[in-house]
Design a protein around this motif. Structure first.
Motif, PDB file in Angstrom:
ATOM      1  N   ALA A 161      14.051   9.132  -2.552  1.00 34.99           N
ATOM      2  CA  ALA A 161      15.263   8.308  -2.616  1.00 34.99           C
ATOM      3  C   ALA A 161      15.296   7.309  -1.466  1.00 34.99           C
ATOM      4  O   ALA A 161      15.648   6.141  -1.644  1.00 34.99           O
ATOM      5  CB  ALA A 161      16.502   9.209  -2.580  1.00 34.99           C
ATOM      6  N   ALA A 162      14.926   7.770  -0.272  1.00 35.30           N
ATOM      7  CA  ALA A 162      14.916   6.889   0.898  1.00 35.30           C
ATOM      8  C   ALA A 162      13.846   5.810   0.766  1.00 35.30           C
ATOM      9  O   ALA A 162      14.074   4.640   1.103  1.00 35.30           O
ATOM     10  CB  ALA A 162      14.680   7.709   2.172  1.00 35.30           C
ATOM     11  N   ALA A 163      12.670   6.202   0.256  1.00 36.95           N
ATOM     12  CA  ALA A 163      11.597   5.217   0.056  1.00 36.95           C
ATOM     13  C   ALA A 163      12.019   4.168  -0.963  1.00 36.95           C
ATOM     14  O   ALA A 163      11.830   2.966  -0.753  1.00 36.95           O
ATOM     15  CB  ALA A 163      10.317   5.924  -0.387  1.00 36.95           C
ATOM     16  N   GLY A 164      12.608   4.634  -2.064  1.00 40.48           N
ATOM     17  CA  GLY A 164      13.069   3.692  -3.086  1.00 40.48           C
ATOM     18  C   GLY A 164      14.129   2.763  -2.554  1.00 40.48           C
ATOM     19  O   GLY A 164      14.111   1.551  -2.808  1.00 40.48           O
ATOM     20  N   GLN A 165      15.065   3.304  -1.768  1.00 37.99           N
ATOM     21  CA  GLN A 165      16.126   2.484  -1.182  1.00 37.99           C
ATOM     22  C   GLN A 165      15.550   1.443  -0.225  1.00 37.99           C
ATOM     23  O   GLN A 165      15.933   0.281  -0.238  1.00 37.99           O
ATOM     24  CB  GLN A 165      17.135   3.380  -0.462  1.00 37.99           C
ATOM     25  N   ALA A 166      14.599   1.889   0.629  1.00 41.61           N
ATOM     26  CA  ALA A 166      14.004   0.962   1.597  1.00 41.61           C
ATOM     27  C   ALA A 166      13.263  -0.162   0.889  1.00 41.61           C
ATOM     28  O   ALA A 166      13.407  -1.338   1.235  1.00 41.61           O
ATOM     29  CB  ALA A 166      13.056   1.732   2.524  1.00 41.61           C
ATOM     30  N   PHE A 167      12.474   0.194  -0.117  1.00 46.45           N
ATOM     31  CA  PHE A 167      11.725  -0.822  -0.863  1.00 46.45           C
ATOM     32  C   PHE A 167      12.668  -1.746  -1.622  1.00 46.45           C
ATOM     33  O   PHE A 167      12.476  -2.958  -1.664  1.00 46.45           O
ATOM     34  CB  PHE A 167      10.761  -0.147  -1.832  1.00 46.45           C
ATOM     35  N   PHE A 168      13.700  -1.156  -2.229  1.00 40.32           N
ATOM     36  CA  PHE A 168      14.626  -1.949  -3.037  1.00 40.32           C
ATOM     37  C   PHE A 168      15.389  -2.936  -2.171  1.00 40.32           C
ATOM     38  O   PHE A 168      15.482  -4.127  -2.485  1.00 40.32           O
ATOM     39  CB  PHE A 168      15.599  -1.000  -3.753  1.00 40.32           C
ATOM     40  N   THR A 169      15.945  -2.458  -1.060  1.00 38.23           N
ATOM     41  CA  THR A 169      16.814  -3.314  -0.248  1.00 38.23           C
ATOM     42  C   THR A 169      16.018  -4.391   0.492  1.00 38.23           C
ATOM     43  O   THR A 169      16.563  -5.445   0.817  1.00 38.23           O
ATOM     44  CB  THR A 169      17.622  -2.464   0.747  1.00 38.23           C
ATOM     45  N   LEU A 322       4.184   2.621  -6.334  1.00 37.12           N
ATOM     46  CA  LEU A 322       2.819   2.446  -6.832  1.00 37.12           C
ATOM     47  C   LEU A 322       2.248   1.105  -6.397  1.00 37.12           C
ATOM     48  O   LEU A 322       1.104   1.022  -5.910  1.00 37.12           O
ATOM     49  CB  LEU A 322       2.807   2.549  -8.355  1.00 37.12           C
ATOM     50  N   GLY A 323       3.019   0.034  -6.558  1.00 38.50           N
ATOM     51  CA  GLY A 323       2.556  -1.286  -6.141  1.00 38.50           C
ATOM     52  C   GLY A 323       2.249  -1.336  -4.659  1.00 38.50           C
ATOM     53  O   GLY A 323       1.225  -1.889  -4.233  1.00 38.50           O
ATOM     54  N   ALA A 324       3.122  -0.741  -3.861  1.00 36.62           N
ATOM     55  CA  ALA A 324       2.915  -0.739  -2.408  1.00 36.62           C
ATOM     56  C   ALA A 324       1.679   0.069  -2.029  1.00 36.62           C
ATOM     57  O   ALA A 324       0.920  -0.309  -1.126  1.00 36.62           O
ATOM     58  CB  ALA A 324       4.146  -0.177  -1.720  1.00 36.62           C
ATOM     59  N   LEU A 325       1.467   1.187  -2.697  1.00 41.99           N
ATOM     60  CA  LEU A 325       0.302   2.030  -2.408  1.00 41.99           C
ATOM     61  C   LEU A 325      -0.993   1.276  -2.700  1.00 41.99           C
ATOM     62  O   LEU A 325      -1.928   1.278  -1.875  1.00 41.99           O
ATOM     63  CB  LEU A 325       0.376   3.306  -3.239  1.00 41.99           C
ATOM     64  N   LEU A 326      -1.061   0.632  -3.847  1.00 42.11           N
ATOM     65  CA  LEU A 326      -2.262  -0.117  -4.201  1.00 42.11           C
ATOM     66  C   LEU A 326      -2.487  -1.287  -3.249  1.00 42.11           C
ATOM     67  O   LEU A 326      -3.623  -1.599  -2.873  1.00 42.11           O
ATOM     68  CB  LEU A 326      -2.154  -0.608  -5.646  1.00 42.11           C
ATOM     69  N   LEU A 327      -1.391  -1.913  -2.833  1.00 39.63           N
ATOM     70  CA  LEU A 327      -1.497  -3.019  -1.883  1.00 39.63           C
ATOM     71  C   LEU A 327      -2.013  -2.523  -0.529  1.00 39.63           C
ATOM     72  O   LEU A 327      -2.820  -3.190   0.129  1.00 39.63           O
ATOM     73  CB  LEU A 327      -0.124  -3.678  -1.712  1.00 39.63           C
ATOM     74  N   ALA A 328      -1.547  -1.348  -0.111  1.00 41.23           N
ATOM     75  CA  ALA A 328      -2.002  -0.776   1.153  1.00 41.23           C
ATOM     76  C   ALA A 328      -3.499  -0.467   1.113  1.00 41.23           C
ATOM     77  O   ALA A 328      -4.214  -0.647   2.111  1.00 41.23           O
ATOM     78  CB  ALA A 328      -1.208   0.492   1.466  1.00 41.23           C
ATOM     79  N   ILE A 361      -1.724   1.327   8.369  1.00 39.81           N
ATOM     80  CA  ILE A 361      -1.725   1.170   6.905  1.00 39.81           C
ATOM     81  C   ILE A 361      -2.676   2.176   6.272  1.00 39.81           C
ATOM     82  O   ILE A 361      -2.342   2.829   5.279  1.00 39.81           O
ATOM     83  CB  ILE A 361      -2.146  -0.264   6.521  1.00 39.81           C
ATOM     84  N   ARG A 362      -3.862   2.331   6.860  1.00 36.47           N
ATOM     85  CA  ARG A 362      -4.908   3.159   6.261  1.00 36.47           C
ATOM     86  C   ARG A 362      -4.532   4.639   6.153  1.00 36.47           C
ATOM     87  O   ARG A 362      -4.899   5.292   5.183  1.00 36.47           O
ATOM     88  CB  ARG A 362      -6.188   3.040   7.088  1.00 36.47           C
ATOM     89  N   VAL A 363      -3.839   5.155   7.150  1.00 38.51           N
ATOM     90  CA  VAL A 363      -3.618   6.606   7.173  1.00 38.51           C
ATOM     91  C   VAL A 363      -2.148   6.986   6.959  1.00 38.51           C
ATOM     92  O   VAL A 363      -1.785   7.441   5.866  1.00 38.51           O
ATOM     93  CB  VAL A 363      -4.185   7.230   8.464  1.00 38.51           C
ATOM     94  N   PRO A 364      -1.256   6.818   7.950  1.00 45.67           N
ATOM     95  CA  PRO A 364       0.106   7.347   7.768  1.00 45.67           C
ATOM     96  C   PRO A 364       0.882   6.684   6.633  1.00 45.67           C
ATOM     97  O   PRO A 364       1.570   7.369   5.870  1.00 45.67           O
ATOM     98  CB  PRO A 364       0.778   7.111   9.126  1.00 45.67           C
ATOM     99  N   ILE A 365       0.764   5.370   6.510  1.00 47.27           N
ATOM    100  CA  ILE A 365       1.533   4.680   5.460  1.00 47.27           C
ATOM    101  C   ILE A 365       1.046   5.095   4.077  1.00 47.27           C
ATOM    102  O   ILE A 365       1.853   5.380   3.181  1.00 47.27           O
ATOM    103  CB  ILE A 365       1.440   3.147   5.648  1.00 47.27           C
ATOM    104  N   LEU A 369       3.208   7.110   1.192  1.00 46.80           N
ATOM    105  CA  LEU A 369       3.370   6.502  -0.128  1.00 46.80           C
ATOM    106  C   LEU A 369       2.860   7.428  -1.235  1.00 46.80           C
ATOM    107  O   LEU A 369       3.460   7.509  -2.308  1.00 46.80           O
ATOM    108  CB  LEU A 369       2.649   5.155  -0.182  1.00 46.80           C
ATOM    109  N   ILE A 370       1.759   8.127  -0.979  1.00 53.10           N
ATOM    110  CA  ILE A 370       1.232   9.064  -1.978  1.00 53.10           C
ATOM    111  C   ILE A 370       2.228  10.199  -2.222  1.00 53.10           C
ATOM    112  O   ILE A 370       2.509  10.565  -3.370  1.00 53.10           O
ATOM    113  CB  ILE A 370      -0.132   9.626  -1.532  1.00 53.10           C
ATOM    114  N   VAL A 371       2.762  10.753  -1.134  1.00 51.37           N
ATOM    115  CA  VAL A 371       3.740  11.839  -1.267  1.00 51.37           C
ATOM    116  C   VAL A 371       4.986  11.343  -1.992  1.00 51.37           C
ATOM    117  O   VAL A 371       5.517  12.007  -2.890  1.00 51.37           O
ATOM    118  CB  VAL A 371       4.105  12.412   0.121  1.00 51.37           C
ATOM    119  N   SER A 372       5.474  10.156  -1.631  1.00 45.73           N
ATOM    120  CA  SER A 372       6.668   9.594  -2.267  1.00 45.73           C
ATOM    121  C   SER A 372       6.434   9.347  -3.754  1.00 45.73           C
ATOM    122  O   SER A 372       7.313   9.609  -4.585  1.00 45.73           O
ATOM    123  CB  SER A 372       7.068   8.282  -1.586  1.00 45.73           C
ATOM    124  N   LEU A 373       5.237   8.842  -4.094  1.00 50.82           N
ATOM    125  CA  LEU A 373       4.928   8.580  -5.500  1.00 50.82           C
ATOM    126  C   LEU A 373       4.882   9.884  -6.297  1.00 50.82           C
ATOM    127  O   LEU A 373       5.415   9.960  -7.413  1.00 50.82           O
ATOM    128  CB  LEU A 373       3.599   7.844  -5.616  1.00 50.82           C
TER     129      LEU A 373
END
Length: 396
Positions: A161-169, A322-328, A361-365, A369-373
């Motif tokens: 929910a927090a990831a979606g909110q952050a990306f959305f806003t 998903l888009g953010a993960l692929l971009l990362a 970007i390579r590791v923590p992000i 993103l994988i866990v959030s997805l």
């Protein structure tokens, strides 16, 4: 990441990913286009609700409306579905298409220069007014005292929910920042621009909380219910019970409608830019054609709110992340040095900071993103097998 790709390629998301990563990556750009397309389809319907509640304040006091409907929930159900919702969805999309069709400078830039300062001024004025309410202190205490035990116990629900909110806003994962960055010059400091956006976005969100919670507590309304009920049901009950609630409601819902229009413009610009660059049609035809298709996708949501949930869970919990993960993966592992070189334009040599950014970007992000997805996919599957399946059984 979106800034460097957008400015480097000067293209819409599909063209940008094609130019930056090669032919296979253009399909990732397509994910961004689809995301913006889906979000705007139901976002326009919700924006129409704000317009309706704004207009209702001129017709009668919010207390008078509650007397007529019996309760705020009944009022919400009546005003957000049916012919009126359909018409306001239509009007809102026409306004959005008109602004985008005028172009970046004559339409989008001019509109935002008026709307964003107006939004900030109105929010500041409303927050100062809320400070004078009798139970404002209790609202501030509730708002500013997070329960970290709840966060620890319910993180699997909170993280997506927090990831979606952050990306959305922040308009991430939907191609908006790639598209807008494509219009930026190489002298722009992208890190500074990003920090400015985050600062304003977080500041406005925080300011909104300083308004909402004092109003709810002063009216004796439970602030715990999530989702649309907070804005449309709880706040309407509050406006019915506080002094000056009618005027406050008009200003409040009008302010949110302004914010919704500025966001809708950004979303439509993404798909319009795609149609201009990749299909080769002029701006007016692109804005009208794409806007019309988005409008049609949103029509079922004017009939029943379940279709908003269906689209929102899909976009918010899956497509954005998903888009953010692929971009990362593209920036962090496929073409990292290109990203660092582009970021340094307008800033100067980053030295070790550039590589530190890439490894972040390579590791923590990517892990987050994988866990959030994953959690988002689980949540969407539960919705499909639960609420949506129940709706189908009851209506088909």
């Amino acid at each position: 990441m979106e800034f460097v790709i957008g400015r480097k390629t000067e293209r819409n998301p599909v063209g940008a990913l094609l130019k930056y990563g090669g032919n296979a990556w253009k399909y990732v750009g397509g994910v961004f286009i689809i995301t913006g397309f889906v979000i705007l389809s139901y976002y326009s319907v919700i924006a129409g609700w704000f317009v309706r509640y704004f207009l209702e304040g001129f017709r009668d006091s919010y207390g008078g409306h509650l007397e007529a409907y019996g309760e705020a929930g009944a009022m919400f159900g009546d005003l957000t579905a049916g012919l009126d919702a359909f018409l306001l969805h239509t009007v809102f999309m026409i306004a959005t298409v008109g602004i985008v069709a005028l172009g970046v400078r004559r339409g989008i830039e001019l509109a935002v220069k008026v709307m964003v300062p107006a939004l900030i001024v109105l929010l500041i004025g409303l927050s100062v007014w809320a400070f004078t309410l009798p139970d404002a202190g209790a609202g501030y205490e509730y708002y500013l005292s997070p329960d970290f035990g709840v966060i620890a116990d319910e993180w699997t629900d909170i993280l997506p929910a927090a990831a979606g909110q952050a990306f959305f806003t922040l308009s991430l994962g939907m191609g908006v920042m790639i598209t807008y960055a494509s219009y930026l010059g190489e002298d722009r400091n992208l890190a500074k621009d990003g920090a400015t956006i985050i600062g304003f976005d977080t500041g406005i969100a925080f300011l909104t909380g300083l308004l909402v919670f004092p109003v709810l507590f002063s009216a004796g309304v439970d602030p715990a219910d999530p989702g649309p009920s907070v804005i449309f049901i709880s706040m309407t009950e509050a406006f019915a019970d506080v002094t000056g609630g009618r005027l406050l409601g008009i200003v409040f819902f009008g302010t949110v409608a302004i914010a919704a229009l500025s966001s809708a413009i950004s979303l439509l610009e993404v798909v319009t830019s795609y149609a201009i660059d990749e299909i080769g049609i002029d701006r007016w035809k692109a804005a009208v054609g794409m806007g019309g298709a988005i409008y049609l996708l949103g029509v079922p949501a004017t009939w029943d709110i379940i279709f908003i949930d269906l689209l929102d869970y899909f976009a918010d919990s899956i497509l954005l992340v998903l888009g953010a993960l692929l971009l990362a993966i593209l920036v962090g592992w496929v073409a990292p040095q290109v990203a660092v070189d582009e970021l340094e334009k307008g800033i100067g040599d980053l030295g070790g900071l550039g590589q530190a950014w890439i490894w972040a970007i390579r590791v923590p992000i990517i892990i987050v993103l994988i866990v959030s997805l994953y959690l988002g996919l689980v949540e969407y599957a539960e919705f499909l097998s639960g609420d949506f399946a129940d709706w189908l059984d009851a209506n088909l």
